[in-house]
Design an enzyme around this catalytic site. Structure first.
Site, PDB file in Angstrom:
ATOM      1  N   ARG A   1       0.838  -1.195   0.000  1.00  0.00           N
ATOM      2  CA  ARG A   1       0.000   0.000   0.000  1.00  0.00           C
ATOM      3  C   ARG A   1       0.877   1.251   0.000  1.00  0.00           C
ATOM      4  O   ARG A   1       0.518   2.271  -0.562  1.00  0.00           O
ATOM      5  CB  ARG A   1      -0.961   0.002   1.194  1.00  0.00           C
ATOM      6  CG  ARG A   1      -1.848   1.219   1.279  1.00  0.00           C
ATOM      7  CD  ARG A   1      -3.161   0.949   2.004  1.00  0.00           C
ATOM      8  NE  ARG A   1      -2.987   0.158   3.201  1.00  0.00           N
ATOM      9  CZ  ARG A   1      -2.467   0.633   4.344  1.00  0.00           C
ATOM     10  NH1 ARG A   1      -2.101   1.887   4.443  1.00  0.00           N
ATOM     11  NH2 ARG A   1      -2.336  -0.156   5.380  1.00  0.00           N
TER      12      ARG A   1
ATOM     13  N   ASP B   1      -3.244  21.623 -12.243  1.00  0.00           N
ATOM     14  CA  ASP B   1      -3.721  20.465 -12.996  1.00  0.00           C
ATOM     15  C   ASP B   1      -3.250  20.635 -14.432  1.00  0.00           C
ATOM     16  O   ASP B   1      -3.743  21.483 -15.164  1.00  0.00           O
ATOM     17  CB  ASP B   1      -5.246  20.390 -12.915  1.00  0.00           C
ATOM     18  CG  ASP B   1      -5.814  19.223 -13.726  1.00  0.00           C
ATOM     19  OD1 ASP B   1      -5.077  18.642 -14.547  1.00  0.00           O
ATOM     20  OD2 ASP B   1      -7.007  18.917 -13.550  1.00  0.00           O
TER      21      ASP B   1
ATOM     22  N   LYS C   1      -5.592  10.170 -18.858  1.00  0.00           N
ATOM     23  CA  LYS C   1      -5.694  10.878 -20.124  1.00  0.00           C
ATOM     24  C   LYS C   1      -4.400  10.713 -20.929  1.00  0.00           C
ATOM     25  O   LYS C   1      -4.064   9.615 -21.294  1.00  0.00           O
ATOM     26  CB  LYS C   1      -6.043  12.350 -19.848  1.00  0.00           C
ATOM     27  CG  LYS C   1      -7.220  12.542 -18.852  1.00  0.00           C
ATOM     28  CD  LYS C   1      -8.486  11.843 -19.298  1.00  0.00           C
ATOM     29  CE  LYS C   1      -9.724  12.121 -18.442  1.00  0.00           C
ATOM     30  NZ  LYS C   1      -9.601  11.907 -17.005  1.00  0.00           N
TER      31      LYS C   1
END
Lengths: 403, 603
Positions: free
Chosen positions: A73, A198, A223
């Protein structure tokens, strides 16, 4: 194990294998991407990193973890290949991989404290905007929306000492509003805030926000970074290891929005072709923008590469070598004509998301719903790698058939 | 080379010897780069040993950077170990010389054994190893042999360490090698923690190629002088875990994986046969194998003669001078026929040819054909080994016990092989020569390599093989008993039923259960068969077996439709035949589903 026994420390000095930039020339970003940092496996010589599905790692007899990994994790060797490459491309200090772009973006805000003031754009990815105005506010963040392309408005929103984060998205989805990263960084830093950008649409091919003064850069890696519409992933890259970055890492590990090993492997695979994909998509987008601007059924084309676009001059300064593969058109005849156009395409796929090898078309207003700044006659176009003539011909027939 | 039971030296002893000796005199060193002694010398040099070649014919010359001496007594420096690369008869004289020069160890190469000379050496305080190759043992203990799919017998909870690595804490090994239980091997064989990261689960090496250290390293890999990875068509670190695991579960020496069960069969026969050769196969085979053997192989110049396996003597009667193998399925698909493995193995061995068993439907959990005399075991790992209907694959296991040099029937194994620069595979690789040739010639030249992701899914599936097979056979037994009492069912062919003619063979070869694939006859023939497979709601109608899900098939209209009526009947795939692969679901639900579908055939 090998013909060349390597002394006592099985990890050696470099736990991640041979990196050409360590002792070679300063490789260019395209080179780093194509070779995913030139990694090879020291155990087997494999030239492609293995996928590590292991959830756990051996500890030594004295309970130490000398190999540096404990539980998947927190980290996984398969993460290193994608994250190291992105760190290099973004010219940052470290990168974390998340289960999605939203997991990455929200981790930044969740690393702040309730009561902190954050300044966010009015035009931005709608799911994050919705989260900020709902969940983040309920959690206690003081969220203020501004027109991020208006520097005076941005300056006025800053509250020195209280503002902890400024968030930009440039170009911003789906109007492709361009914001000034360097100027925003100065304003944010003067107020004692971090600047996060972003950069999903710009990609490191065209913009390096950290080198312009930003502190964090975020990607929906779903993307362009992955680029093949087969991975959901998000990333954050930091300019430096600081307290905020430590808290972000804590959010990732403790809330557990980690990326799967297989997805991380696919991501490093996709990033190898980042430059050729993004450059090709941007070249087609620019050509389409010019041709659609002259189309009788198109009222307006929104694309930072067009000279009459509001943010064009800033984009030409801030983006290097291209304006990205995303554009929007406003269709004459309003919402009905826009929806009808999307219904008539044969090649473009009606689907959400962006940045894949296949071209996508979407009527955003019906997706984003109430409160969206998106005009109802707008169609968002994600330009893929198909032949430009085919893409234009299909849009042309759809626009005419809908008109 | 004659096959004898290997002397059971403990890993502790071999590891101690290889870790303590530094200077090795290699008696019988050859200057031919394609000879086994050259392989061994070059390999040991690469591992840091000082190897001094001894060979009167080459005395005074240089070999791999070392001066060759004519005799042990001529070596001017102390020698820790004498390696005997000569015929067994030469051992006593060399042992006398080894005593004279004060060597601490005498090591006789694979195939070299002289018990009296060994006793002489031991009486003089010298430690002795016989009939072993130091290259193979070094590679085995250090984990490198696993890369070739060889069953190393090692179960490790840490990354393997070469016998010369001294940086780790001493961990005393047991004086005798331990036997490991089936479930231990199903989970651990072939899979040690990753040396680089410590990752406990096997990494998926999704890579096509491997970096060479230098040109010399590359050449030594291509020449097979060193163990290592070159290209994933030949070897892949994830695939080799699967290979070693299947070899271990079958009690074999080594395995090679392939892209499918059919590819495994192709690798097997391409490695054995020359154009014009023949082999015998049971008539009770998976329909695809009947087609592969009877039609496609014929185009390669290989003739298959099909034999009814119910009487093992049928095989003896069908043998021809060019027959090079006998092939059967241990538990035949689809008829549930059990072949008398021990009897057929004896017939094959009387004829000096290997006995090949497809053990797909039984799995090594229910039956281990090598224990009954099989020399080669084939698998479609797609079935119960992977077990979840999510990845194709195949494997070939060799027992390591067949003597390829006992006759001139297998020249490509026992004589220089032109397809690999004149290498003699059997002489060089001994008891894993067959899989080495299958890999380096058949897999190299025809390319049906297993994908690393499929290998990963298969090794994960094998971890639960014992648990799954227990449930598979329990469910199958219950379903078979239900069907036997159903008025719409004409017959049930399941070896677990008291009524089965194979009950006696099942008790011998499949004591834990008769598998979970079997056939029954639905009353009403072809039309009822189609009605039944279209009426089930839980069973999936598809052409596979060995899934967690229960599967149903009407062979006459699907898998066996390309065969003639006569072949269909011979293969147990007549018009009324329904094949079941009973899965892991709640058995009451399975029975209820079949009950309602059988009722539909009557209406």
């Amino acid at each position: 194990m090998t013909d060349d026994p390597k002394g006592d420390d099985p990890k050696g000095d470099d736990p991640k294998g041979d990196h050409p930039e360590d002792d070679g020339p300063n490789w260019r970003p395209q080179t780093l991407a194509a070779q995913a940092m030139g990694w090879t496996d020291e155990t087997t010589g494999a030239i492609i990193p293995p996928i590590h599905p292991a959830t756990t790692y051996l500890r030594d007899a004295d309970n130490a973890y000398r190999r540096g990994r404990m539980y998947a994790r927190a980290d996984n060797p398969t993460y290193d290949h994608a994250s190291d490459l992105l760190t290099a491309l973004e010219e940052g200090a470290d990168t974390l991989l998340f289960a999605s772009g939203m997991a990455a973006a929200t981790a930044v805000f969740l690393a702040l404290d309730p009561g902190d003031h954050v300044v966010v754009p009015k035009v931005m990815y709608w799911a994050l905007r919705a989260w900020l105005h709902d969940s983040a506010r309920r959690w206690g963040l003081d969220v203020e929306g501004v027109a991020s392309d208006d520097l005076a408005g941005l300056a006025a929103a800053m509250r020195p000492g209280q503002t902890k984060l400024v968030w930009l998205e440039t170009p911003a989805n789906p109007l492709w509003t361009v914001s000034d990263i360097a100027a925003a960084a100065q304003l944010a830093h003067a107020a004692g805030a971090h600047l996060a950008v972003d950069s999903t649409v710009a990609t490191p091919v065209f913009t390096r926000p950290l080198s312009l003064g930003a502190d964090l850069v975020m990607h929906s890696a779903t993307k362009y970074l992955n680029g093949h519409s087969d991975v959901v992933a998000g990333t954050l890259t930091t300019a430096r290891q600081d307290a905020l970055w430590g808290r972000i890492r804590q959010v990732l590990v403790q809330q557990g929005g980690i990326l799967g090993a297989f997805e991380a492997w696919l991501l490093q695979r996709g990033m190898r072709s980042l430059f050729v994909r993004v450059e090709a998509a941007a070249a087609s987008a620019l050509a389409l923008a010019h041709r659609l601007a002259a189309h009788p059924r198109v009222a307006q084309v929104l694309y930072p590469g067009l000279p009459d676009f509001a943010g064009h001059q800033l984009a030409a300064r801030q983006m290097r070598g291209g304006f990205g593969g995303m554009l929007s058109i406003r269709v004459k005849g309003g919402e009905a004509a826009a929806v009808a156009t999307a219904a008539k395409v044969r090649l473009w796929k009606r689907a959400t998301s962006l940045g894949g090898v296949e071209s996508l078309i979407e009527h955003r207003a019906s997706v984003e719903g109430a409160g969206s700044p998106v005009p109802v006659d707008l169609l968002r176009l994600s330009v893929g790698l198909e032949a430009l003539e085919d893409l234009y011909a299909d849009l042309d027939q759809a626009l005419r058939a809908a008109g | 080379m004659t096959i004898r039971e290997p002397i059971p030296y403990s890993d502790a002893k071999l590891r101690r010897i290889l870790a303590s000796v530094k200077t090795i005199a290699l008696v019988g060193a050859s200057d031919n780069w394609n000879r086994p002694s050259y392989f061994v010398m070059k390999y040991l040099q690469g591992k840091g040993y000082h190897v001094i070649p001894v060979n009167p014919r080459l005395a005074g010359q240089a070999l791999l950077g070392e001066t060759v001496y004519g005799a042990l007594q001529d070596i001017p420096q102390p020698v820790d170990m004498v390696e005997i690369f000569r015929a067994s008869e030469a051992a006593p004289g060399i042992v006398e010389a080894a005593i004279a020069i004060g060597a601490k160890v005498v090591w006789m190469q694979l195939g070299v054994r002289h018990d009296q000379a060994a006793a002489t050496a031991e009486a003089a305080g010298i430690e002795v190893v016989m009939d072993r190759c130091p290259k193979i043992e070094f590679g085995r203990l250090g984990g490198e042999l696993s890369w070739s799919g060889v069953n190393t017998g090692l179960i490790l909870n840490r990354a393997p360490a070469a016998p010369t690595e001294r940086h780790r804490k001493e961990r005393p090994l047991p004086p005798r090698n331990l036997e490991h239980g089936f479930a231990i091997r199903a989970i651990h064989s072939g899979a040690a923690p990753d040396p680089t990261t410590g990752a406990r689960s096997t990494p998926i090496y999704q890579t096509t190629a491997y970096v060479f250290d230098d040109v010399e390293h590359a050449a030594s890999l291509f020449n097979l002088h060193n163990f290592g990875y070159i290209y994933s068509r030949l070897t892949n670190p994830t695939v080799s875990v699967l290979e070693e695991r299947v070899a271990s579960l079958e009690g074999g020496r080594a395995a090679v994986a392939a892209a499918s069960g059919h590819a495994a069969q192709f690798l097997t026969f391409f490695t054995l046969l020359e154009p014009g050769d023949e082999f015998l196969a049971s008539t009770n085979l998976y329909g695809g194998s009947l087609t592969q053997f009877g039609l496609s192989f014929r185009k390669l110049g290989w003739a298959c003669h099909f034999v009814d396996p119910k009487d093992p003597e049928n095989f003896r009667r069908a043998l021809t001078p060019r027959c090079k193998a006998i092939f059967v399925e241990s538990l035949a698909n689809p008829g549930g026929v059990i072949v008398d493995l021990e009897a057929v193995a004896a017939i094959a061995h009387d004829a000096g040819i290997p006995f090949i068993v497809d053990n797909t439907l039984a799995t090594p959990y229910l039956c281990r054909p090598i224990e009954w005399g099989a020399d080669i075991v084939c698998h479609s790992t797609t079935k119960f080994l992977a077990g979840h209907g999510n990845s194709l694959g195949g494997a070939v296991v060799e027992s390591g016990r067949f003597d390829w040099a006992a006759s001139d029937k297998f020249p490509s194994l026992s004589q220089p092989e032109p397809a690999y620069h004149g290498l003699n595979f059997y002489e060089t690789f001994g008891d894993f020569a067959f899989t080495t040739k299958a890999r380096t010639v058949a897999l190299r030249d025809f390319g049906p390599a297993l994908a690393p992701m499929n290998a990963f899914l298969t090794i994960t599936g094998i971890e639960t093989l014992p648990l799954r097979m227990e449930r598979h056979v329990a469910n199958a037994q219950a379903v078979a008993e239900f069907l036997e009492g159903h008025r719409q069912v004409g017959w049930v062919s399941y070896a677990g039923l008291a009524s089965s003619p194979y009950r006696r063979l099942a008790e011998k070869y499949l004591p834990k259960g008769a598998g979970s694939v079997f056939t029954f006859g639905v009353k009403g023939g072809f039309e009822s068969g189609i009605k039944l497979v279209e009426s089930v709601r839980l069973f999936s109608h598809l052409a596979n077996v060995g899934d967690t899900r229960s599967l149903i098939l009407h062979p006459a209209s699907t898998t066996h439709r390309q065969l003639s009526d006569q072949q269909r009947l011979a293969a147990g795939a007549g018009p009324d035949v329904i094949r079941l692969s009973v899965g892991l679901e709640t058995v009451d639900d399975l029975i209820r589903d079949l009950d309602q579908a059988l009722a539909a055939t009557a209406s």
